[in-house]
Design an enzyme around this catalytic site. Structure first.
Site, PDB file in Angstrom:
ATOM      1  N   ASP A 179       0.923  -1.037   0.050  1.00  0.00           N
ATOM      2  CA  ASP A 179      -0.042  -0.176   0.071  1.00  0.00           C
ATOM      3  C   ASP A 179       0.899   1.222  -0.164  1.00  0.00           C
ATOM      4  O   ASP A 179       1.927   1.327  -0.706  1.00  0.00           O
ATOM      5  CB  ASP A 179      -1.187  -0.002   1.121  1.00  0.00           C
ATOM      6  CG  ASP A 179      -2.208   1.099   0.992  1.00  0.00           C
ATOM      7  OD1 ASP A 179      -2.996   0.883   0.537  1.00  0.00           O
ATOM      8  OD2 ASP A 179      -1.935   1.979   1.835  1.00  0.00           O
ATOM      9  N   TYR A 304      -2.928  11.040   1.768  1.00  0.00           N
ATOM     10  CA  TYR A 304      -3.539  11.209   0.319  1.00  0.00           C
ATOM     11  C   TYR A 304      -3.408  12.513  -0.170  1.00  0.00           C
ATOM     12  O   TYR A 304      -3.033  12.700  -1.267  1.00  0.00           O
ATOM     13  CB  TYR A 304      -4.995  10.719   0.655  1.00  0.00           C
ATOM     14  CG  TYR A 304      -5.244   9.311   0.645  1.00  0.00           C
ATOM     15  CD1 TYR A 304      -5.352   8.271  -0.504  1.00  0.00           C
ATOM     16  CD2 TYR A 304      -5.083   8.552   2.130  1.00  0.00           C
ATOM     17  CE1 TYR A 304      -5.611   7.062  -0.168  1.00  0.00           C
ATOM     18  CE2 TYR A 304      -5.198   7.053   2.159  1.00  0.00           C
ATOM     19  CZ  TYR A 304      -5.277   6.241   1.082  1.00  0.00           C
ATOM     20  OH  TYR A 304      -5.609   4.888   1.262  1.00  0.00           O
ATOM     21  N   HIS A 356      -4.305  -7.962  -0.508  1.00  0.00           N
ATOM     22  CA  HIS A 356      -3.518  -6.520  -0.386  1.00  0.00           C
ATOM     23  C   HIS A 356      -2.944  -6.525   0.900  1.00  0.00           C
ATOM     24  O   HIS A 356      -1.683  -5.749   1.119  1.00  0.00           O
ATOM     25  CB  HIS A 356      -4.629  -5.372  -0.280  1.00  0.00           C
ATOM     26  CG  HIS A 356      -3.944  -4.172  -0.289  1.00  0.00           C
ATOM     27  ND1 HIS A 356      -3.252  -3.472  -1.402  1.00  0.00           N
ATOM     28  CD2 HIS A 356      -4.168  -3.086   0.605  1.00  0.00           C
ATOM     29  CE1 HIS A 356      -3.027  -2.356  -0.902  1.00  0.00           C
ATOM     30  NE2 HIS A 356      -3.463  -1.965   0.054  1.00  0.00           N
TER      31      HIS A 356
END
Length: 378
Positions: A179, A304, A356
């Site tokens: 990630d 982000y 993931h």
């Protein structure tokens, strides 16, 4: 700036846990979804059940004690306290390895792999494969501090990891991440190749085809990417554009925080329709509880805002690179797309299980893959 490294023990106050239970019991629930699956989001019945369990049956204290079996520390770098596990191997020739988590993960992801990595001879392996494991909490995540100024994107975090490793006395080391940890790991190899001598990743963020996709691997990756962009990336759009706004609800409601995170564990794990097919319930709640007790919904979302569309990260990573490819990854790495970004791929391994959160889902496979990669680059 102090360079002191202070021992750290996780010790959540009782009143924080009491408040968590009170809030869970007082949850104001939405109407149920209008479908019989997860296509409108995490189902109400599951949220009822897991929040009841979280409030009345889940016991944080033994989970906290289990995490405290690892050696943990905090040190201040550029004004932010960085929390990290530093588990040294008994093998003095062990390779230093930086493990970096992402969102919505935490150091909890690594709790089943740290001991096999540091003491392989005690877990069916060879002592020659040992690592000294350094697993930091990303800034704004978990027990690390929260930046009070902007500028803490992927490249900055990679620089902070380099300072941390130098402070710990490691001149040469390798790095692994998934990630956001994949992006930080790539940046660490790109920006500090004289010290970070090899990188291993499970996600190739930003990799795209340069020609019309033709192979089954490429076509599958394009299909997954299109699905992600159309149906699975709403959280990302919110966090990269308005992380502060999403923080209000998640910081105020543990049910909201749990739903925001657990939906991703449903979407991104190798499961048969339910996240607990892939990861045990208490492990999932350990991770959610860390977000709740540290009040990091907004600060973790800011990675982000800080990293997407801010430039940087286009130069190739010239150190040796390895990839572990898991079938339920958001978008599986495609080797044909990576040559320009990673010109020295020395290890490529594809697996038939896992998603993931590989270290969390299939720890034995993850450990074996890291060992195999390290034998090439030691």
């Amino acid at each position: 700036m102090s360079e002191a490294i202070r021992p750290f023990t996780i010790d959540v106050p009782d009143d924080v846990l009491d408040d968590l239970r009170r809030r869970l019991h007082a949850t104001r629930w939405p109407d149920a979804e209008l479908v019989d699956d997860w296509s409108q989001g995490i189902p109400l019945a599951y949220m009822h059940d897991i929040c009841r369990y979280w409030a009345d049956e889940y016991d944080w204290r033994p989970r906290e004690a289990a995490l405290n079996r690892f050696d943990q520390f905090v040190t201040e770098i550029d004004g932010v306290g960085i929390h990290f596990i530093h588990q040294r191997s008994s093998n003095p020739d062990a390779m230093p390895l930086v493990l970096t988590h992402g969102w919505p993960g935490s150091i909890v992801e690594f709790h089943r792999v740290i001991e096999p990595l540091t003491e392989p001879q005690d877990h069916g392996g060879d002592a020659a494969d040992a690592f000294h494991v350094i697993a930091p909490s990303l800034p704004g995540f978990g027990f690390s501090g929260k930046p009070t100024e902007t500028g803490w994107g992927v490249e900055k975090i990679a620089d902070v990891w380099a300072w941390l490793m130098a402070r710990l006395g490691y001149d040469r080391y390798t790095a692994q991440g998934g990630d956001w940890g994949s992006a930080v790991t790539a940046a660490l190899g790109r920006r500090h190749p004289n010290h970070c001598t090899a990188v291993h990743m499970t996600l190739a963020m930003g990799a795209r085809p340069k020609t019309e996709p033709t192979t089954p691997e490429e076509l599958h990756a394009v299909e997954r990417l299109q699905y992600y962009m159309e149906w699975d990336s709403g959280y990302s759009t919110q966090q990269k554009s308005r992380p502060q706004t999403v923080g209000y609800g998640l910081t105020d409601s543990p049910a909201g925080q749990a739903a925001w995170i657990l939906e991703k564990f449903w979407a991104w794990t190798d499961n048969d329709g339910h996240p607990e097919d892939a990861i045990p319930r208490d492990d999932l709640l350990d991770n959610v509880t860390i977000y709740w007790v540290t009040e990091t919904a907004a600060s973790s979302a800011r990675i982000y805002w800080e990293s997407f569309g801010r430039g940087g990260g286009r130069e190739p990573v010239t150190v040796p690179a390895g990839f572990g490819v898991y079938p339920a990854e958001i978008v599986r790495p495609v080797r044909a797309w990576l040559g320009d970004m990673f010109p020295d791929i020395v290890h490529w391994a594809e697996f038939d299980r896992g998603g993931h959160f590989a270290a969390f889902e299939v720890p034995d496979t993850f450990v074996a893959d890291i060992r195999a990669f390290a034998r090439i680059v030691r």
